[in-house]
Structure formats: structure tokens, C-alpha cells
Design a protein around this motif. Sequence first.
Motif, PDB file in Angstrom:
ATOM      1  N   VAL A  13      52.123  41.936  28.035  1.00 40.34           N
ATOM      2  CA  VAL A  13      52.510  40.328  28.034  1.00 40.34           C
ATOM      3  C   VAL A  13      52.274  39.505  29.292  1.00 40.34           C
ATOM      4  O   VAL A  13      51.689  38.631  29.297  1.00 40.34           O
ATOM      5  CB  VAL A  13      53.939  40.090  27.780  1.00 40.34           C
ATOM      6  CG1 VAL A  13      54.218  38.747  27.613  1.00 40.34           C
ATOM      7  CG2 VAL A  13      54.134  40.904  26.317  1.00 40.34           C
ATOM      8  N   TYR A  14      52.644  40.237  30.358  1.00 36.98           N
ATOM      9  CA  TYR A  14      52.597  39.729  31.801  1.00 36.98           C
ATOM     10  C   TYR A  14      51.633  40.102  32.642  1.00 36.98           C
ATOM     11  O   TYR A  14      51.584  39.891  33.782  1.00 36.98           O
ATOM     12  CB  TYR A  14      53.882  39.453  32.408  1.00 36.98           C
ATOM     13  CG  TYR A  14      55.042  38.732  31.516  1.00 36.98           C
ATOM     14  CD1 TYR A  14      55.276  37.501  31.597  1.00 36.98           C
ATOM     15  CD2 TYR A  14      56.003  39.719  30.873  1.00 36.98           C
ATOM     16  CE1 TYR A  14      56.141  36.870  30.854  1.00 36.98           C
ATOM     17  CE2 TYR A  14      57.083  38.860  30.120  1.00 36.98           C
ATOM     18  CZ  TYR A  14      56.906  37.533  30.127  1.00 36.98           C
ATOM     19  OH  TYR A  14      57.813  36.789  29.433  1.00 36.98           O
ATOM     20  N   GLY A  15      50.952  41.006  32.194  1.00 31.84           N
ATOM     21  CA  GLY A  15      49.688  41.775  33.218  1.00 31.84           C
ATOM     22  C   GLY A  15      48.981  40.962  34.210  1.00 31.84           C
ATOM     23  O   GLY A  15      48.693  40.968  35.066  1.00 31.84           O
ATOM     24  N   ASN A  16      48.274  39.850  33.505  1.00 37.68           N
ATOM     25  CA  ASN A  16      47.388  39.123  34.176  1.00 37.68           C
ATOM     26  C   ASN A  16      48.069  38.314  35.338  1.00 37.68           C
ATOM     27  O   ASN A  16      47.558  37.691  36.312  1.00 37.68           O
ATOM     28  CB  ASN A  16      46.848  37.927  33.390  1.00 37.68           C
ATOM     29  CG  ASN A  16      45.785  38.519  32.548  1.00 37.68           C
ATOM     30  OD1 ASN A  16      45.253  39.699  32.701  1.00 37.68           O
ATOM     31  ND2 ASN A  16      45.517  37.989  31.108  1.00 37.68           N
ATOM     32  N   ASP A  17      49.487  37.979  35.151  1.00 40.20           N
ATOM     33  CA  ASP A  17      50.458  37.310  36.099  1.00 40.20           C
ATOM     34  C   ASP A  17      51.228  38.116  37.217  1.00 40.20           C
ATOM     35  O   ASP A  17      51.479  37.788  38.199  1.00 40.20           O
ATOM     36  CB  ASP A  17      51.419  36.482  35.625  1.00 40.20           C
ATOM     37  CG  ASP A  17      50.797  35.306  34.558  1.00 40.20           C
ATOM     38  OD1 ASP A  17      49.913  34.817  35.235  1.00 40.20           O
ATOM     39  OD2 ASP A  17      51.469  35.124  33.586  1.00 40.20           O
ATOM     40  N   VAL A  44      59.471  46.166  43.964  1.00 42.47           N
ATOM     41  CA  VAL A  44      58.985  44.985  44.275  1.00 42.47           C
ATOM     42  C   VAL A  44      57.767  44.273  43.507  1.00 42.47           C
ATOM     43  O   VAL A  44      57.043  45.056  43.161  1.00 42.47           O
ATOM     44  CB  VAL A  44      58.552  44.685  45.721  1.00 42.47           C
ATOM     45  CG1 VAL A  44      57.908  43.522  46.173  1.00 42.47           C
ATOM     46  CG2 VAL A  44      59.548  45.504  46.687  1.00 42.47           C
ATOM     47  N   PHE A  45      58.113  43.155  43.013  1.00 44.45           N
ATOM     48  CA  PHE A  45      57.063  42.575  42.038  1.00 44.45           C
ATOM     49  C   PHE A  45      56.722  41.218  42.678  1.00 44.45           C
ATOM     50  O   PHE A  45      57.471  40.445  43.222  1.00 44.45           O
ATOM     51  CB  PHE A  45      57.696  42.197  40.647  1.00 44.45           C
ATOM     52  CG  PHE A  45      58.091  43.481  39.995  1.00 44.45           C
ATOM     53  CD1 PHE A  45      57.235  43.908  38.859  1.00 44.45           C
ATOM     54  CD2 PHE A  45      59.333  44.041  40.214  1.00 44.45           C
ATOM     55  CE1 PHE A  45      57.543  45.110  38.138  1.00 44.45           C
ATOM     56  CE2 PHE A  45      59.709  44.978  39.339  1.00 44.45           C
ATOM     57  CZ  PHE A  45      58.615  45.666  38.476  1.00 44.45           C
ATOM     58  N   ILE A  46      55.252  41.045  42.867  1.00 40.77           N
ATOM     59  CA  ILE A  46      54.906  39.741  43.315  1.00 40.77           C
ATOM     60  C   ILE A  46      53.890  39.354  42.250  1.00 40.77           C
ATOM     61  O   ILE A  46      52.923  39.706  41.813  1.00 40.77           O
ATOM     62  CB  ILE A  46      54.161  39.930  44.667  1.00 40.77           C
ATOM     63  CG1 ILE A  46      55.021  40.561  45.744  1.00 40.77           C
ATOM     64  CG2 ILE A  46      53.434  38.602  44.942  1.00 40.77           C
ATOM     65  CD1 ILE A  46      54.381  40.686  47.149  1.00 40.77           C
ATOM     66  N   GLY A  47      53.994  37.943  41.594  1.00 38.99           N
ATOM     67  CA  GLY A  47      53.223  37.718  40.648  1.00 38.99           C
ATOM     68  C   GLY A  47      53.564  35.968  40.419  1.00 38.99           C
ATOM     69  O   GLY A  47      54.318  35.424  41.125  1.00 38.99           O
TER      70      GLY A  47
END
Length: 335
Positions: free
Chosen positions: A256-260, A305-308
Motif C-alpha cells: 500500500v505504502y511502498g512508493n512512499d 526507523v522509517f523515513i518516508g
Amino acid sequence: MSRTAPIPVTLLTGFLGAGKTTLLNRILTERHGERIAVIENEFGEVGVDNELLLGSDETIVEMNNGCICCTVRGDLIRILTDLAIRREAGLIDFARVIIETTGLADPGPVAQTFFADEDVARCYKLDAVVTVVDAMHGAAQLDAHGEARAQAGFADRLLLSKTDLAEPAALAALTARLRAINPRARLMDAPFGNAPLDALLDVRGFDLDAILEVAPDFLTSHHHHHQDDIGAFVFEAERDFDGARLEDFLGGLVMVYGNDLLRYKGVLAMAGRPERIVFQGVHMMMGGTPEGVWPAGQPRRSRFVFIGRNLPRELLERGLTGCLQKPVPAAEVGQ
């Protein structure tokens, strides 16, 4: 193409006019004793950056007529493969590669190349993404261009150019904003491309064997006046992850959010595994590898850690919490 260990690659990004070529010149003319292959990405049939590079005997390859992150990505694979073949045959010699992208490039798809193509992954290892930010115009570029925000969010190193020309208050505000966008990246002043090479090369920012280092202020809430769409989310847990549940959750998340999802990385404690699992992902590609057992006396504490772009923080919090092993009821402890 297996003569040596994988060739380290530095991805050099930054918005138009930030000073990427100045930094590249600085690296090429430094007495580091290494030969470097340079891949330049230019729009138009005739590039100009090649002519701006100071005289050297480095291997320089230009990619024209498109952005390295989209229409000519196949050319990048071809060029990297060709360079490796020629190096193996003894026709050229280089110890590392620097890829300078156009100022409009999103570095994410470029980084994926080093995981998606088997030949490239076998011959090369992406070492780090180095992003140059114009201290004078950086704030306006971050406001106006999603590419500038993506470049900042994806970086392992953030270099501020033209700091000698910027007003102190504006520079302080830009620095705070960059730290909010990407608190995991080391941020350094680099006027005229002056930055220590040991901070730019062999960073191991994309090395699955490297331990995630979190700065002391990493977990501090960042409050600023800009509503940037690029931001960071940190998840910590004292309980081990359930491997199957985590795999299912992350699989659905990237669908769902891979591109972001620009970057996500962590050191994780997995149920039934004595080793620390170093995990990282780029957009929809992810993977983990064991990295030694947890030291005696050190708690098995996971950090993710997530950066998006516009991260669904509440969903991440709930989903990751749901992937943890259930706590043992107090009545069962000691039985």
C-alpha cells in the motif's frame, strides 16, 4: 566479475545548483590514492558537468537524455555491468564508483537498482547516499519541490553548501528542518565542497551488517513550522518480534505504502533467534540478515526507523505493536 569484494558505490544527490559537481571535484582531486569511476546523469543530448570536472585520469561515463531514476535506469544497469566486465578483464581499474544524479532525481529508484538486479548486486554494494543542500536556497527548494524533500529524507549524509553566504538565523532554521526530515543522517557544513572524505566514503549506510546508530536526539520530538511530507518515525520495543506476524504486516504495508517508504531500517530482536537481525528496505524491497548474537547483559531491544512521505504513524505503531510476542502473564512467570 568476481575478482574482488563488491565495489562500493556512493550516490551523490542534491537539488539543482546545490554544489554536487564542486563536491565531486573535491573528492576526485583529494590524495586518497584510489581510482574512482564516475557516472554522470545529465538531461539533454550534451552534458556539461563532465567539462566542469577538473582534469584527472578517472573513468567518467555520461548518461544523457533522461533522468537516472526513470527512463534511463536500464542504461545505469548496462553501464555498471559493462564497467565491472572491463575491470575484470583488466581494461580499466577503479576501486569505487560515484554516481552523480541530476538535480531532479529521486534517489530511491536508483538505490533499488543495487538490490533488484542480480548482476549489479553481485558486483557492487551501495555504500551511502550523500545529499548536498544549498544553504541559501535550500528552504525554498524544500517548500516547492518534492524531489528536494525526497533527496534530504533518503540521505545518509547531508552536506550544507554555501554556508558562508547564508544568514545565521536562516541557516539555523534550515538545519533544524533537515534534522526533522531526516534525523538519522549525519549533517555537516561543506562550503566549497570541503568535507572530510572519511565521512563521505565507506559510510556503510546501506550495509546490512552495519548496526543502526541512533543519535542522542533521534527520539526527540521535532516541532517546526513547515509541514514537510517527508518525515521520520521511530519504533522501539522491549519484547521480541514474532517473525511470521512481522513479515505479514510489512508485506501488506509495502503493497500500500511502498512508493512512499524511502528508507526503513532497524536492529530487531526476533523470537527464537539469538542473533540481532539487521533489517532494511527501500520502497517495496526489503530484507534482513543476522548480525551476531546479542551481547551478554544487553537487553534485546528493537529499534525500527522509517523515513518516508506522509507516513501513517498510527497504523505503523499499532501494526508493529501487534507483531510483538505477547507478554507472559505474571501468574505464569517462574512456573
